[in-house]
Design an enzyme around this catalytic site. Structure first.
Site, PDB file in Angstrom:
ATOM      1  N   GLU A 172       1.003  -1.454   0.414  1.00  6.11           N
ATOM      2  CA  GLU A 172       0.141  -0.041  -0.025  1.00  6.11           C
ATOM      3  C   GLU A 172       1.317   1.483  -0.029  1.00  6.11           C
ATOM      4  O   GLU A 172       1.671   1.396   0.846  1.00  6.11           O
ATOM      5  CB  GLU A 172      -0.624   0.052   1.498  1.00  6.11           C
ATOM      6  CG  GLU A 172      -1.910   1.236   1.224  1.00  6.11           C
ATOM      7  CD  GLU A 172      -2.371   1.478   0.431  1.00  6.11           C
ATOM      8  OE1 GLU A 172      -3.333   0.865  -0.171  1.00  6.11           O
ATOM      9  OE2 GLU A 172      -2.597   2.629   0.072  1.00  6.11           O
ATOM     10  N   TYR A 180      -7.469  -1.798   9.036  1.00  5.79           N
ATOM     11  CA  TYR A 180      -7.760  -2.270   8.185  1.00  5.79           C
ATOM     12  C   TYR A 180      -6.125  -2.609   7.571  1.00  5.79           C
ATOM     13  O   TYR A 180      -6.532  -3.783   7.554  1.00  5.79           O
ATOM     14  CB  TYR A 180      -7.837  -1.114   6.774  1.00  5.79           C
ATOM     15  CG  TYR A 180      -8.828  -1.219   7.082  1.00  5.79           C
ATOM     16  CD1 TYR A 180     -10.070  -2.247   5.687  1.00  5.79           C
ATOM     17  CD2 TYR A 180      -9.815  -0.271   7.793  1.00  5.79           C
ATOM     18  CE1 TYR A 180     -11.470  -1.720   5.501  1.00  5.79           C
ATOM     19  CE2 TYR A 180     -11.509  -0.363   7.203  1.00  5.79           C
ATOM     20  CZ  TYR A 180     -12.076  -1.159   6.440  1.00  5.79           C
ATOM     21  OH  TYR A 180     -13.487  -1.358   5.932  1.00  5.79           O
ATOM     22  N   CYS A 240     -16.267   7.056   1.340  1.00  8.71           N
ATOM     23  CA  CYS A 240     -17.339   7.208   1.692  1.00  8.71           C
ATOM     24  C   CYS A 240     -17.535   7.677   3.050  1.00  8.71           C
ATOM     25  O   CYS A 240     -18.027   8.247   3.712  1.00  8.71           O
ATOM     26  CB  CYS A 240     -18.130   5.458   1.873  1.00  8.71           C
ATOM     27  SG  CYS A 240     -17.437   4.662   0.470  1.00  8.71           S
ATOM     28  N   GLU A 282     -22.635  15.190  -3.397  1.00  6.10           N
ATOM     29  CA  GLU A 282     -22.454  15.139  -2.283  1.00  6.10           C
ATOM     30  C   GLU A 282     -21.610  16.768  -1.895  1.00  6.10           C
ATOM     31  O   GLU A 282     -22.406  16.889  -0.261  1.00  6.10           O
ATOM     32  CB  GLU A 282     -21.601  14.325  -2.143  1.00  6.10           C
ATOM     33  CG  GLU A 282     -22.683  13.143  -2.322  1.00  6.10           C
ATOM     34  CD  GLU A 282     -22.537  11.891  -2.570  1.00  6.10           C
ATOM     35  OE1 GLU A 282     -22.771  10.391  -2.181  1.00  6.10           O
ATOM     36  OE2 GLU A 282     -20.702  11.337  -1.884  1.00  6.10           O
ATOM     37  N   CYS A 293     -12.051   4.318   0.183  1.00  3.92           N
ATOM     38  CA  CYS A 293     -13.375   4.290   1.024  1.00  3.92           C
ATOM     39  C   CYS A 293     -13.254   5.468   2.373  1.00  3.92           C
ATOM     40  O   CYS A 293     -14.039   5.680   2.824  1.00  3.92           O
ATOM     41  CB  CYS A 293     -13.796   3.149   1.205  1.00  3.92           C
ATOM     42  SG  CYS A 293     -15.280   3.084   2.015  1.00  3.92           S
TER      43      CYS A 293
HETATM   44  P1  FAD Z   1      -9.236   1.889  -3.290  1.00  5.91           P
HETATM   45  O1  FAD Z   1     -10.305   1.796  -1.915  1.00  5.91           O
HETATM   46  O2  FAD Z   1      -8.871   3.186  -4.164  1.00  5.91           O
HETATM   47  O3  FAD Z   1      -7.390   0.861  -2.805  1.00  5.91           O
HETATM   48  C1  FAD Z   1      -6.494   0.801  -3.809  1.00  5.91           C
HETATM   49  C2  FAD Z   1      -5.357   1.364  -2.620  1.00  5.91           C
HETATM   50  O4  FAD Z   1      -4.606   1.466  -3.812  1.00  5.91           O
HETATM   51  C3  FAD Z   1      -5.000   2.587  -2.402  1.00  5.91           C
HETATM   52  O5  FAD Z   1      -5.321   2.660  -1.084  1.00  5.91           O
HETATM   53  C4  FAD Z   1      -4.113   3.245  -3.127  1.00  5.91           C
HETATM   54  O6  FAD Z   1      -3.228   4.419  -2.472  1.00  5.91           O
HETATM   55  C5  FAD Z   1      -3.867   2.246  -3.138  1.00  5.91           C
HETATM   56  N1  FAD Z   1      -2.716   2.322  -5.025  1.00  5.91           N
HETATM   57  C6  FAD Z   1      -2.205   2.523  -5.634  1.00  5.91           C
HETATM   58  N2  FAD Z   1      -1.491   1.950  -6.117  1.00  5.91           N
HETATM   59  C7  FAD Z   1      -0.864   1.917  -5.573  1.00  5.91           C
HETATM   60  C8  FAD Z   1       0.689   1.511  -6.070  1.00  5.91           C
HETATM   61  N3  FAD Z   1       1.524   0.773  -7.645  1.00  5.91           N
HETATM   62  N4  FAD Z   1       1.160   0.042  -4.856  1.00  5.91           N
HETATM   63  C9  FAD Z   1       0.308   0.829  -3.700  1.00  5.91           C
HETATM   64  N5  FAD Z   1      -0.489   1.052  -3.465  1.00  5.91           N
HETATM   65  C10 FAD Z   1      -1.329   1.441  -4.680  1.00  5.91           C
HETATM   66  N6  FAD Z   1     -18.672   4.303  -3.004  1.00  5.91           N
HETATM   67  C11 FAD Z   1     -19.756   3.384  -1.964  1.00  5.91           C
HETATM   68  O7  FAD Z   1     -20.028   2.099  -2.091  1.00  5.91           O
HETATM   69  N7  FAD Z   1     -20.697   4.531  -1.776  1.00  5.91           N
HETATM   70  C12 FAD Z   1     -19.769   5.504  -1.025  1.00  5.91           C
HETATM   71  O8  FAD Z   1     -20.369   6.961  -0.855  1.00  5.91           O
HETATM   72  C13 FAD Z   1     -18.523   6.433  -1.490  1.00  5.91           C
HETATM   73  N8  FAD Z   1     -18.452   7.492  -1.209  1.00  5.91           N
HETATM   74  C14 FAD Z   1     -17.251   7.812  -2.088  1.00  5.91           C
HETATM   75  C15 FAD Z   1     -16.868   9.452  -1.887  1.00  5.91           C
HETATM   76  C16 FAD Z   1     -15.851  10.095  -2.649  1.00  5.91           C
HETATM   77  C17 FAD Z   1     -15.143  11.471  -2.493  1.00  5.91           C
HETATM   78  C18 FAD Z   1     -14.780   8.793  -3.201  1.00  5.91           C
HETATM   79  C19 FAD Z   1     -13.559   9.519  -3.769  1.00  5.91           C
HETATM   80  C20 FAD Z   1     -14.965   7.508  -3.345  1.00  5.91           C
HETATM   81  C21 FAD Z   1     -16.270   6.962  -3.019  1.00  5.91           C
HETATM   82  N9  FAD Z   1     -16.571   5.842  -3.201  1.00  5.91           N
HETATM   83  C22 FAD Z   1     -18.166   5.251  -2.318  1.00  5.91           C
HETATM   84  C23 FAD Z   1     -15.856   5.035  -4.034  1.00  5.91           C
HETATM   85  C24 FAD Z   1     -15.595   3.948  -3.379  1.00  5.91           C
HETATM   86  O9  FAD Z   1     -13.916   5.084  -2.556  1.00  5.91           O
HETATM   87  C25 FAD Z   1     -14.540   3.208  -4.390  1.00  5.91           C
HETATM   88  O10 FAD Z   1     -15.298   2.364  -5.234  1.00  5.91           O
HETATM   89  C26 FAD Z   1     -13.262   1.940  -3.644  1.00  5.91           C
HETATM   90  O11 FAD Z   1     -13.074   2.483  -2.412  1.00  5.91           O
HETATM   91  C27 FAD Z   1     -13.116   1.312  -4.387  1.00  5.91           C
HETATM   92  O12 FAD Z   1     -11.650   0.120  -3.476  1.00  5.91           O
HETATM   93  P2  FAD Z   1     -10.870  -0.175  -4.738  1.00  5.91           P
HETATM   94  O13 FAD Z   1     -10.633  -0.815  -3.611  1.00  5.91           O
HETATM   95  O14 FAD Z   1     -11.141  -0.500  -6.242  1.00  5.91           O
HETATM   96  O15 FAD Z   1      -9.781   1.258  -4.012  1.00  5.91           O
END
Ligand code: FAD
Length: 455
Positions: A35, A99, A48, A181, A43
């Site tokens: 990470e 987490y 979120c 929002e 999220c």
């Molecule tokens: P992420 O949670 O984005 O995790 C990816 C991780 O990978 C990050 O921690 C990042 O730092 C890490 N990373 C990236 N590249 C690298 C690398 N090369 N090496 C190491 N680490 C890396 N969804 C909902 O369901 N309800 C909501 O109310 C909601 N509100 C939101 C509000 C906002 C402002 C935003 C921006 C998003 C919201 N979402 C919501 C969407 C939700 O946050 C995402 O759908 C969810 O976090 C996706 O999960 P993920 O595991 O795909 O990626």
């Protein structure tokens, strides 16, 4: 013993990556995760969770106003942004530890740093190189800004969570859920908010009645919402920022927030060299089991740009781990995914919009009601709830449920179970309401909306 250092290497400790790594470890896999920022991902750290905390904080101003009608004299309320942000950060720090702990307690090894692929089985994290039989890309997405002069003067949602002070005048660019929002958040805290959207109506892809009803409610709540208009440039002037618009006019602001879309995090991951296919938006192309074009490399969550929501990323991660390490092949289900927009008032939605249903089913019955919430009768707030059911006329199945109004997300979550279970309109009618609630209207909708007269 495998020839690799790990059975699974997860790149990204967000919603999808954490779930996948934890479940794979539970199935006996030797797991590692990298990470680059903070465990919990978008999220938990800047999506979120902090967003919802700010929504809660900003809603108090409406409650103070409404209290007067119920006999309360509330002394002039004062809001302190620094306290709100510090308390929010404390909670996010607590969740981040949880987490990270989820991984470590599951026996997974954590790497703090940015990871990239060297080849199909080798990952580099800075100077460290490790090998793994299976690699999961769960790197999420990041906000984009419009490519216009002065873009560097704009903030995105990332920075909105850490502003040093509450801006007096805010321009929010965008019509998606994040824009709506944050317009509500700033408005609730007392900023003067202008929301600009270049399209016909906010919330593209949602049911048309929901879109127009929410737009009306946002305006009533004090947001200066303007559609069919865009920003051409932002410039720094004495006392703030000047926002130039496509109609030739301009607006002064202290903060301009771009909520104009997000992009999958695939840059610099080494995907191209390894042969992992990405689409035109940079998303990893995967099959129904989240497998990429390279057999041992998988991807889940926002980086695949399917349905970009936390519960979906979590389910994709879980299904991947069960399939590859649990000997239980299964696909994540992307149908009837409920969602909420935490605007003020909020939106809840599940299933098909009327427009999508007409295309898919042809003949649909529509049930719709708008009414004043009971609380508003005494508070005097000018607010109306909208509820709508979309029914397949042939089978009587309810194929869409939509709402704008207080607790819409909480209410639609329950209805989502009924829709997933393929409940019919007759099942809804046979259900007794809980009185007096707003939600009971969903089981007392008797009158079909008449078909629009065709020209
Ligand atoms: P992420 O949670 O984005 O995790 C990816 C991780 O990978 C990050 O921690 C990042 O730092 C890490 N990373 C990236 N590249 C690298 C690398 N090369 N090496 C190491 N680490 C890396 N969804 C909902 O369901 N309800 C909501 O109310 C909601 N509100 C939101 C509000 C906002 C402002 C935003 C921006 C998003 C919201 N979402 C919501 C969407 C939700 O946050 C995402 O759908 C969810 O976090 C996706 O999960 P993920 O595991 O795909 O990626």
């Amino acid at each position: 013993m495998s020839q690799y250092d790990f059975d699974l290497f997860v790149i990204g400790g967000g919603s999808g990556g954490v779930r996948a790594g934890r479940i794979a470890a539970g199935h006996g896999a030797r797991v590692a995760v990298a990470e680059e920022y903070r465990y919990g991902g978008t999220c938990v750290i800047r999506g979120c969770v902090p967003k919802k905390l700010l929504v809660y904080g900003s809603e108090f101003s409406h409650a103070f106003e409404d209290a007067a009608g119920f006999g309360w004299t509330v002394p002039p309320a004062r809001f302190d942004w620094a306290t709100m942000i510090a308390n929010k950060d404390k909670e996010i720090g607590r969740l981040e530890k949880i987490y990270r702990g989820l991984f470590e307690n599951a026996g997974a090894k954590t790497f703090d740093g940015r990871a990239a692929l060297k080849d199909a089985h080798t990952v580099a994290i800075g100077e460290t190189t490790v090998t793994a039989e299976t690699i999961l890309i769960a790197t999420g997405g990041r906000p984009t800004k419009p490519a216009i002069p002065g873009a560097e003067l704009m903030i995105s949602s990332n920075e909105a969570f850490h502003l040093p002070a509450l801006p007096k005048r805010v321009v929010v660019i965008g019509g998606g859920y994040i824009a709506c929002e944050f317009a509500g958040i700033f408005n609730g805290f007392g900023s003067q908010v202008t929301q600009l959207y270049r399209g016909e109506q906010i919330l593209r892809g949602f049911d048309a009645d929901i879109r127009s009803h929410l737009a009306g409610e946002l305006v009533k709540s004090g947001i200066d919402l303007r559609v069919k208009i865009d920003v051409t440039a932002v410039e720094k002037v004495a006392g703030g920022l000047l926002v130039h618009l496509t109609d030739g006019s301009s607006l002064e602001a202290d903060c301009v927030m771009a909520a104009t879309g997000r992009q999958p995090n695939t840059d610099g991951l080494g995907l191209e060299a390894v042969g992992v296919k990405t689409d035109a938006d940079g998303a990893v192309v995967v099959d129904e089991y989240s497998r990429s074009s390279i057999g041992n490399i998988y991807a889940v969550g926002d980086v695949t740009n399917r349905i970009n929501l936390t519960p979906v990323a979590i389910r994709e991660g879980h299904a991947f781990a069960d399939t590859v390490f649990g000997k239980k092949p299964r696909k994540a289900d992307h149908t009837d995914v409920p969602a909420a927009v935490f605007s003020q008032p909020p939106v809840g939605t599940v299933g098909l919009s009327e427009e999508a249903a007409r295309k898919a089913y042809g003949e649909v019955d529509i049930y719709r009601t708008t009414f004043r919430p009971m609380r508003a009768t005494i508070s005097g707030r000018d607010e109306r709830i909208l509820m709508k059911l979309v029914v397949d006329a042939r089978s009587d199945r309810v194929i869409g449920a939509h709402m704008v109004g207080p607790e819409a997300g909480e209410i639609i979550q329950g209805l989502a179970i009924a829709i997933k279970a393929k409940a019919t309109k007759a099942d809804f009618d046979a259900t007794v309401g809980i009185h007096p609630t707003a939600a009971e209207e969903f089981v007392t909708l008797r009158e079909k909306v008449r078909e629009p007269v065709k020209a």
